[in-house]
Design a protein around this motif. Structure first.
Motif, PDB file in Angstrom:
ATOM      1  N   LYS A 112       0.833  -1.211   0.000  1.00 49.04           N
ATOM      2  CA  LYS A 112       0.000   0.000   0.000  1.00 49.04           C
ATOM      3  C   LYS A 112       0.859   1.250   0.000  1.00 49.04           C
ATOM      4  N   SER A 113       1.907   1.248   0.809  1.00 50.10           N
ATOM      5  CA  SER A 113       2.777   2.419   0.889  1.00 50.10           C
ATOM      6  C   SER A 113       3.428   2.703  -0.455  1.00 50.10           C
ATOM      7  N   GLU A 116       0.947   4.276  -2.760  1.00 48.74           N
ATOM      8  CA  GLU A 116       0.799   5.686  -2.413  1.00 48.74           C
ATOM      9  C   GLU A 116       1.962   6.500  -2.969  1.00 48.74           C
ATOM     10  N   LYS A 119       1.815   7.272  -6.636  1.00 50.47           N
ATOM     11  CA  LYS A 119       0.884   8.326  -7.049  1.00 50.47           C
ATOM     12  C   LYS A 119       1.556   9.687  -7.117  1.00 50.47           C
TER      13      LYS A 119
END
Lengths: 123, 116
Positions: A112-113, A116, A119
């Motif tokens: 997930k990190s 992120e 992005k």
């Protein structure tokens, strides 16, 4: 140590009962299977290679007891059960159980990190 | 068994065991014995058992407990529909890999011969 540890991971009385059944089965094993079973159990306790979900845990130990009892009944040498690398055996065995380990949560978190972070990348 | 053999076998053992079970249902010791006869001489029962547990957890096999003359009941594993699908997938992956690697091998051999 074992008793305290199991209290930490199993909540239900049913699981405690199953754990006691496993301990009794190991106690009833002839040598060298009892010694080998205890050694593998100890490794699981200290290595952190197993799931912390109590239900999966009791299933796993019950399957292990099946393996040792079968080996004792067939007279299979201990080495033919665990192979040249017993730690490798123990880890492969533990990985077979689908319960979540802390490392799985950390893996998700890392994924997930990175998503992120991606992005924020200039297009 | 060399390290390379151990590592490669680790990646393929699931497919190998599914293939053995596709022939007929078997219990753990039988599967180990059959594979050892077929040249997987260093394979140990515990490894096969761990794998059987895993494929059981993933729903690829059905398990029946059969009473045994001595000791606990034996768990007999048989491949179910989901297991057959998984085995098909394994053969596809295996064929792809084997073909690609063999191609590399052939290219290497051709090069060696040209250099001579």
């Amino acid at each position: 140590m074992a008793a305290k540890w199991i209290e930490m991971v199993t909540g239900s009385l049913e699981q405690k009962k199953q754990w006691r059944q496993y301990k009794a089965r190991v106690k009833a094993l002839p040598e060298p299977y009892r010694g080998a079973a205890n050694a593998v159990e100890r490794y699981f306790m200290v290595s952190g290679s197993i799931t912390v979900d109590g239900e999966t845990l009791v299933t796993m130990f019950s399957d292990l007891a099946d393996l040792w009892e079968r080996a004792a009944a067939d007279g299979t040498p201990v080495r033919e059960i665990v192979g040249d690398d017993p730690a490798e055996f123990a880890e492969t065995f533990a990985q077979a159980y689908s319960g979540k380990r802390w490392i799985d949560k950390e893996r998700e978190r890392l994924n997930k990190s990175i998503d992120e972070a991606e992005k924020g990348e200039p297009k | 068994m060399g390290n390379q053999m151990t590592a490669m076998l680790k990646g393929t053992l699931e497919g190998v065991v599914l293939a053995v079970l596709a022939v007929r249902p078997a219990y753990g010791y039988e599967i180990t014995a059959r594979l050892r006869d077929q040249g997987f001489t260093d394979l140990v029962e515990g490894t096969v058992y761990a794998l059987l547990v895993r494929i059981e957890q993933r729903g690829f096999v059905d398990v029946v407990k059969v009473p045994s003359e001595k000791g606990p009941p034996r768990k007999v594993y048989s491949l179910n529909a989901q297991g057959r699908e998984q085995l098909e997938e394994f053969w596809r992956t295996w064929s792809f890999l084997a073909e690609r690697i063999e191609q590399l091998h052939t290219d290497n051999t051709d090069n060696d011969e040209m250099e001579k």
